[in-house]
Scaffold this active site. Sequence first.
Site, PDB file in Angstrom:
ATOM      1  N   GLY A 133       0.808  -1.222   0.000  1.00 53.27           N
ATOM      2  CA  GLY A 133       0.000   0.000   0.000  1.00 53.27           C
ATOM      3  C   GLY A 133       0.835   1.263   0.000  1.00 53.27           C
ATOM      4  N   GLN A 134       0.126   2.401   0.040  1.00 49.27           N
ATOM      5  CA  GLN A 134       0.839   3.671  -0.145  1.00 49.27           C
ATOM      6  C   GLN A 134       1.612   4.146   1.089  1.00 49.27           C
ATOM      7  OE1 GLN A 134      -1.291   7.181  -0.943  1.00 49.27           O
ATOM      8  NE2 GLN A 134      -2.970   6.730   0.456  1.00 49.27           N
TER       9      GLN A 134
ATOM     10  N   ALA B  31       3.021   2.241   3.416  1.00 46.82           N
ATOM     11  CA  ALA B  31       4.193   1.361   3.541  1.00 46.82           C
ATOM     12  C   ALA B  31       5.277   1.725   2.533  1.00 46.82           C
ATOM     13  CB  ALA B  31       3.762  -0.095   3.356  1.00 46.82           C
TER      14      ALA B  31
ATOM     15  N   ASP C   1       1.439  -8.577   2.969  1.00 48.78           N
ATOM     16  CA  ASP C   1       0.198  -8.096   2.366  1.00 48.78           C
ATOM     17  C   ASP C   1      -0.666  -9.312   2.071  1.00 48.78           C
ATOM     18  OD1 ASP C   1      -1.759  -6.475   0.659  1.00 48.78           O
ATOM     19  OD2 ASP C   1      -0.320  -4.931   1.223  1.00 48.78           O
TER      20      ASP C   1
ATOM     21  N   ARG D 296     -11.926   2.155   3.017  1.00 48.14           N
ATOM     22  CA  ARG D 296     -13.370   2.413   2.916  1.00 48.14           C
ATOM     23  C   ARG D 296     -13.733   2.552   1.445  1.00 48.14           C
ATOM     24  NH1 ARG D 296     -16.350   6.212   7.122  1.00 48.14           N
ATOM     25  NH2 ARG D 296     -18.488   5.901   6.474  1.00 48.14           N
TER      26      ARG D 296
ATOM     27  N   ASN E 176     -12.316  -4.640   9.323  1.00 46.68           N
ATOM     28  CA  ASN E 176     -10.986  -4.405   9.886  1.00 46.68           C
ATOM     29  C   ASN E 176     -10.763  -5.112  11.209  1.00 46.68           C
ATOM     30  OD1 ASN E 176      -9.378  -2.912   8.045  1.00 46.68           O
ATOM     31  ND2 ASN E 176     -11.028  -1.417   8.114  1.00 46.68           N
TER      32      ASN E 176
ATOM     33  N   ASN F  25      -6.890   2.026  10.051  1.00 44.46           N
ATOM     34  CA  ASN F  25      -8.087   2.532  10.747  1.00 44.46           C
ATOM     35  C   ASN F  25      -9.213   1.517  10.854  1.00 44.46           C
ATOM     36  OD1 ASN F  25      -7.449   5.168  11.536  1.00 44.46           O
ATOM     37  ND2 ASN F  25      -7.434   5.813   9.394  1.00 44.46           N
TER      38      ASN F  25
ATOM     39  N   ASP G 140      -1.544  13.262  14.097  1.00 41.27           N
ATOM     40  CA  ASP G 140      -2.392  14.353  14.596  1.00 41.27           C
ATOM     41  C   ASP G 140      -1.552  15.337  15.416  1.00 41.27           C
ATOM     42  OD1 ASP G 140      -4.852  13.001  13.634  1.00 41.27           O
ATOM     43  OD2 ASP G 140      -4.227  11.508  15.092  1.00 41.27           O
TER      44      ASP G 140
ATOM     45  N   HIS H   4      -8.237   8.500  17.113  1.00 43.12           N
ATOM     46  CA  HIS H   4      -7.726   9.041  15.847  1.00 43.12           C
ATOM     47  C   HIS H   4      -8.933   9.157  14.896  1.00 43.12           C
ATOM     48  CE1 HIS H   4      -5.493   9.756  12.225  1.00 43.12           C
ATOM     49  NE2 HIS H   4      -6.065   8.705  11.667  1.00 43.12           N
TER      50      HIS H   4
HETATM   51  N1  LIG Z   1      -3.538   6.449  12.189  1.00 41.30           N
HETATM   52  C1  LIG Z   1      -3.274   7.348  11.256  1.00 41.30           C
HETATM   53  O1  LIG Z   1      -2.807   8.450  11.570  1.00 41.30           O
HETATM   54  C2  LIG Z   1      -3.509   7.053   9.807  1.00 41.30           C
HETATM   55  C3  LIG Z   1      -3.149   8.009   8.836  1.00 41.30           C
HETATM   56  C4  LIG Z   1      -3.344   7.721   7.486  1.00 41.30           C
HETATM   57  C5  LIG Z   1      -3.921   6.507   7.118  1.00 41.30           C
HETATM   58  N2  LIG Z   1      -4.283   5.613   8.068  1.00 41.30           N
HETATM   59  C6  LIG Z   1      -4.850   4.306   7.715  1.00 41.30           C
HETATM   60  O2  LIG Z   1      -3.782   3.442   7.345  1.00 41.30           O
HETATM   61  C7  LIG Z   1      -4.297   2.378   6.549  1.00 41.30           C
HETATM   62  C8  LIG Z   1      -3.406   2.152   5.329  1.00 41.30           C
HETATM   63  O3  LIG Z   1      -3.431   3.293   4.500  1.00 41.30           O
HETATM   64  P1  LIG Z   1      -2.806   3.247   3.014  1.00 41.30           P
HETATM   65  O4  LIG Z   1      -3.026   4.594   2.451  1.00 41.30           O
HETATM   66  O5  LIG Z   1      -1.458   2.635   3.027  1.00 41.30           O
HETATM   67  O6  LIG Z   1      -3.837   2.239   2.339  1.00 41.30           O
HETATM   68  P2  LIG Z   1      -3.644   1.367   1.009  1.00 41.30           P
HETATM   69  O7  LIG Z   1      -5.027   0.936   0.653  1.00 41.30           O
HETATM   70  O8  LIG Z   1      -2.781   2.044   0.018  1.00 41.30           O
HETATM   71  O9  LIG Z   1      -2.833   0.102   1.546  1.00 41.30           O
HETATM   72  C9  LIG Z   1      -3.362  -0.802   2.463  1.00 41.30           C
HETATM   73  C10 LIG Z   1      -2.729  -2.135   2.188  1.00 41.30           C
HETATM   74  O10 LIG Z   1      -3.127  -3.016   3.226  1.00 41.30           O
HETATM   75  C11 LIG Z   1      -3.282  -4.278   2.636  1.00 41.30           C
HETATM   76  N3  LIG Z   1      -4.030  -5.178   3.513  1.00 41.30           N
HETATM   77  C12 LIG Z   1      -5.381  -5.328   3.631  1.00 41.30           C
HETATM   78  N4  LIG Z   1      -5.642  -6.335   4.489  1.00 41.30           N
HETATM   79  C13 LIG Z   1      -4.463  -6.804   4.933  1.00 41.30           C
HETATM   80  C14 LIG Z   1      -4.100  -7.849   5.805  1.00 41.30           C
HETATM   81  N5  LIG Z   1      -5.029  -8.597   6.427  1.00 41.30           N
HETATM   82  N6  LIG Z   1      -2.783  -8.081   6.027  1.00 41.30           N
HETATM   83  C15 LIG Z   1      -1.847  -7.338   5.402  1.00 41.30           C
HETATM   84  N7  LIG Z   1      -2.128  -6.351   4.538  1.00 41.30           N
HETATM   85  C16 LIG Z   1      -3.432  -6.086   4.312  1.00 41.30           C
HETATM   86  C17 LIG Z   1      -3.984  -3.979   1.316  1.00 41.30           C
HETATM   87  O11 LIG Z   1      -3.900  -5.073   0.419  1.00 41.30           O
HETATM   88  C18 LIG Z   1      -3.175  -2.759   0.866  1.00 41.30           C
HETATM   89  O12 LIG Z   1      -2.055  -3.138   0.090  1.00 41.30           O
HETATM   90  C19 LIG Z   1      -5.735   2.784   6.218  1.00 41.30           C
HETATM   91  O13 LIG Z   1      -6.595   2.097   7.122  1.00 41.30           O
HETATM   92  C20 LIG Z   1      -5.769   4.268   6.519  1.00 41.30           C
HETATM   93  O14 LIG Z   1      -7.070   4.712   6.853  1.00 41.30           O
HETATM   94  C21 LIG Z   1      -4.072   5.865   9.398  1.00 41.30           C
END
Ligand SMILES: NC(=O)c1ccc[n+]([C@@H]2O[C@H](COP(=O)([O-])OP(=O)(O)OC[C@H]3O[C@@H](n4cnc5c(N)ncnc54)[C@H](O)[C@@H]3O)[C@@H](O)[C@H]2O)c1
Length: 333
Positions: free
Chosen positions: A14-15, A17, A42, A92, A105, A131, A159, A187
């Site tokens: 994902g983005q 990572a 992943d 989402r 989730n 999230n 945050d 969060h």
């Molecule tokens: N806490 C914070 O401050 C904060 C900030 C930004 C984003 N987020 C959250 O972080 C999460 C990831 O964001 P992103 O932009 O990288 O999303 P993304 O969709 O680009 O990447 C998420 C990755 O997780 C993988 N995934 C799904 N289920 C999985 C599992 N069971 N095991 C391993 N990998 C799995 C997906 O295949 C995908 O490659 C989202 O839930 C986003 O809402 C949190």
Amino acid sequence: MAEPLKVLITGAAGQIAYSLMFQVGSGSVFGPNQPLKLVLLDILPMKSVLDGVLMEMMDCALPLVKEIVATVDETEAFTDVDVAMLVGAMPRREGMERKDLLAANVKIFKSQGAAMDKVSKKNIKVVVVGNPANTNALICSKYAPSIPKENFSCLTRLDQNRAQAQVAARVGVDTQNVGNTIIWGNHSSTQFPDVSHATVTKDGKVVSVYEAVKDDDWLKGDFIKTVQTRGGAVIKARKLSSAMSAAKATCDHIRDWWTGCAEGKWVSMGVISDGSYDIPKGLMYSFPVRTKPDHTYEIVQGLSISDFARAKMDATAKELQEELAAAMEVCEH
Ligand SMILES: NC(=O)c1ccc[n+]([C@@H]2O[C@H](COP(=O)([O-])OP(=O)(O)OC[C@H]3O[C@@H](n4cnc5c(N)ncnc54)[C@H](O)[C@@H]3O)[C@@H](O)[C@H]2O)c1
């Protein structure tokens, strides 16, 4: 050289990572003398993307990275892990209700908690980014009963960084000159960014944020709203959620947990409530914490809480209690 640390990053295709793993591998989290074994997890449908990310990580030729494993197998990924950055979560989708997202989730984090309980090191340190981060972290800890609850946390450092950057821009100082902002609670948009104990260093003098900003209405109004809704504003503008800043904040969170924060400073982390500040015991709630070089932390005690702050701290606690109830219902059925 020290023994390599085994660091797991989930959601590795994902983005977030994509920004995170380079920073970890380059030494900006565990320091320039700490060798690493990186594990990238992943899910099967993302295997080909994951393989591409693995190629790129190899091609970075980072001297601290002694081994990289990319896998779609949870048990393999969690085996003997020292530090887990749990980023992967179901995004989402259009038309998806909040409760459907929570249900999807929570199941991921129940399963990862159970895997961790069986095969990870008992002193593993965990930060949940995916999230709803607070509730996911709590569920993960519930299904890993052999691992101390203090070892689970969730990310609210993004945050905190947002709050710090807003004040710094308003006052016209560098961000490191704004200290001890606090994020209380979830969060989510109910979080309470609190600057009533924060300071600004300007022209060699340390003053309270209120004194430096000289605009109480902004601090109690638009400032709080801007931080609470910043994630949504980034999505609106970028058509993608915060990734670079989330990765940077994850690094800040783990680095400070690993190495301790500076004397007199604190950081915000979602941790299990011990009842401090009358926040219900057992909730995964963001508090100001003092981290120490032995990888432990304590919740900062004795801060005065105004009626304004109390109402906001209780509102975000209430949201977390509701999320937890919904999550437990999913887990138990
Ligand atoms: N806490 C914070 O401050 C904060 C900030 C930004 C984003 N987020 C959250 O972080 C999460 C990831 O964001 P992103 O932009 O990288 O999303 P993304 O969709 O680009 O990447 C998420 C990755 O997780 C993988 N995934 C799904 N289920 C999985 C599992 N069971 N095991 C391993 N990998 C799995 C997906 O295949 C995908 O490659 C989202 O839930 C986003 O809402 C949190």
